[in-house]
Write an enzyme that holds these catalytic residues in place. Sequence first.
Site, mmCIF file in Angstrom:
data_model
loop_
_atom_site.group_PDB
_atom_site.id
_atom_site.type_symbol
_atom_site.label_atom_id
_atom_site.label_comp_id
_atom_site.label_asym_id
_atom_site.label_seq_id
_atom_site.Cartn_x
_atom_site.Cartn_y
_atom_site.Cartn_z
ATOM 1 N N LYS A 112 0.810 -1.226 0.000
ATOM 2 C CA LYS A 112 0.000 0.000 0.000
ATOM 3 C C LYS A 112 0.845 1.280 0.000
ATOM 4 O O LYS A 112 0.459 2.286 -0.568
ATOM 5 C CB LYS A 112 -0.942 0.001 1.203
ATOM 6 C CG LYS A 112 -1.961 -1.126 1.165
ATOM 7 C CD LYS A 112 -3.351 -0.608 0.932
ATOM 8 C CE LYS A 112 -4.334 -1.673 0.491
ATOM 9 N NZ LYS A 112 -4.402 -2.866 1.328
ATOM 10 N N GLU A 114 -9.972 6.371 2.974
ATOM 11 C CA GLU A 114 -10.820 5.320 3.539
ATOM 12 C C GLU A 114 -9.929 4.143 3.895
ATOM 13 O O GLU A 114 -8.832 4.000 3.359
ATOM 14 C CB GLU A 114 -11.862 4.875 2.508
ATOM 15 C CG GLU A 114 -11.394 3.794 1.508
ATOM 16 C CD GLU A 114 -10.258 4.186 0.576
ATOM 17 O OE1 GLU A 114 -10.033 5.401 0.384
ATOM 18 O OE2 GLU A 114 -9.578 3.272 0.042
ATOM 19 N N SER A 135 1.603 -9.820 -1.039
ATOM 20 C CA SER A 135 1.246 -8.401 -0.928
ATOM 21 C C SER A 135 1.530 -7.814 0.448
ATOM 22 O O SER A 135 1.752 -6.609 0.580
ATOM 23 C CB SER A 135 -0.224 -8.201 -1.294
ATOM 24 O OG SER A 135 -1.057 -9.056 -0.530
#
Length: 402
Positions: A91, A113, A379
């Site tokens: 991220k 968010e 990830s």
Amino acid sequence: MKESYFVDENGFYGDFGGAYVPEILYKCVEDLRKAYLPVIESEEFKNEYHALLRDYVGRPSPLYFAKRMSEKYGCQLYLKREDLNHTGAHKINNTIGQILLARKMGKTRIIAETGAGQHGVATATVCALMNMECEIFMGKTDVERQHTNVERMRMLGAKVHPVTTGNMTLSDACSEAIRDWCCHPSDTFYIVGSTMGPHPYPDLVARMQSVISEEIKWQLQEKVGRNYPDYLVACVGGGSNAAGTVYHYLDDERVKIVLAEAGGHGVDTDYTAATIHRGTLGILHGSKMLVMQTPDGQIEEAFTISAGLDYPGVGPMHCNMAVKGRSKVFAVNDDEAIYAGYELTRMEGIIPAIESAHAVAALKKMSFKKDDVVVLTVSGRGDKDVETYLNNKDKALEYGKF
Ligand SMILES: *Cc1c(COP(=O)(O)O)cnc(C)c1O
């Protein structure tokens, strides 16, 4: 003409994408659309972005040859280690890029968010780094079940707003962030966490994450003597780590793309987040995509053990790739993901995020030739999921007694 899977000049991927926003946001989205390419293609931006990725995030992330798993699955399996990034997932590649863009556009306030809290933490982190005001919208249910991440965000100086509308999860947090943006269109930059939202967000996020496949190219060249794999494997929630993994191979048909979405209890049950299998064309959070909805268009709640994949829609790039057959998408159920998480842990000493474990589980559904080169993106790291793994250890009993 050869099919292209990149975004077109109108912000569409085939039938999907676009920018369906209320009148009051039109100017914001239009300003962003005009600004994003000139900014991110400028030398100044590239230098700053890549310096931070190197010195702050810790890139390049390793491409690791998983020897024992390779033997087990009969292929040459390489793991792209996004779990080793600062804050523990992919991220941050995106939040670093977007906050630099926000500053270039003169914005002073950041909103985002978050579902599991990973994107919230990655956003709060770069806001602390850049000394910018940060407000995070998070469903009240998620605030309660992801408490550590909430505390991390607060420690980093962000204000966390528990959202009490709807099911009080990710989808409601997105709606609330958009509502806030409508109230503060001039000073606020909305850092979207995945390849979703109105154009240009899906393309912007894909480009920020594309550093993953940029690295895979030269790392494969070094390790196997050619710069492309036979298979790329990734999990897909909104689609950002998958988009980054495939970006530089999107139109290269030598490379097969395999994605894992969250099946929950099963695609044929009411408890699923398998949007590509179960969704129909609809508009959600500013974009046309496959959405899980009732026949009269009410958004259905998604269900999966993995908070990061718990979203009733999926980004337009992935919708288009799936319907055109560019990608093969498997629905991986909760128990299969848990098992795969234990397997990677015991065979390679890597505890993956439960989201990433969905990608690992896809290996079982595939068949390989011995020489096939497979790159699977891990990830994120699984520290946040240890309790979930332990609470479900009966699903992986053969990996020992605990
Ligand atoms: C958020 C998250 C995902 C899902 O989001 P994508 O945008 O589909 O990548 C997957 N893995 C981890 C570790 C995450 O934090």
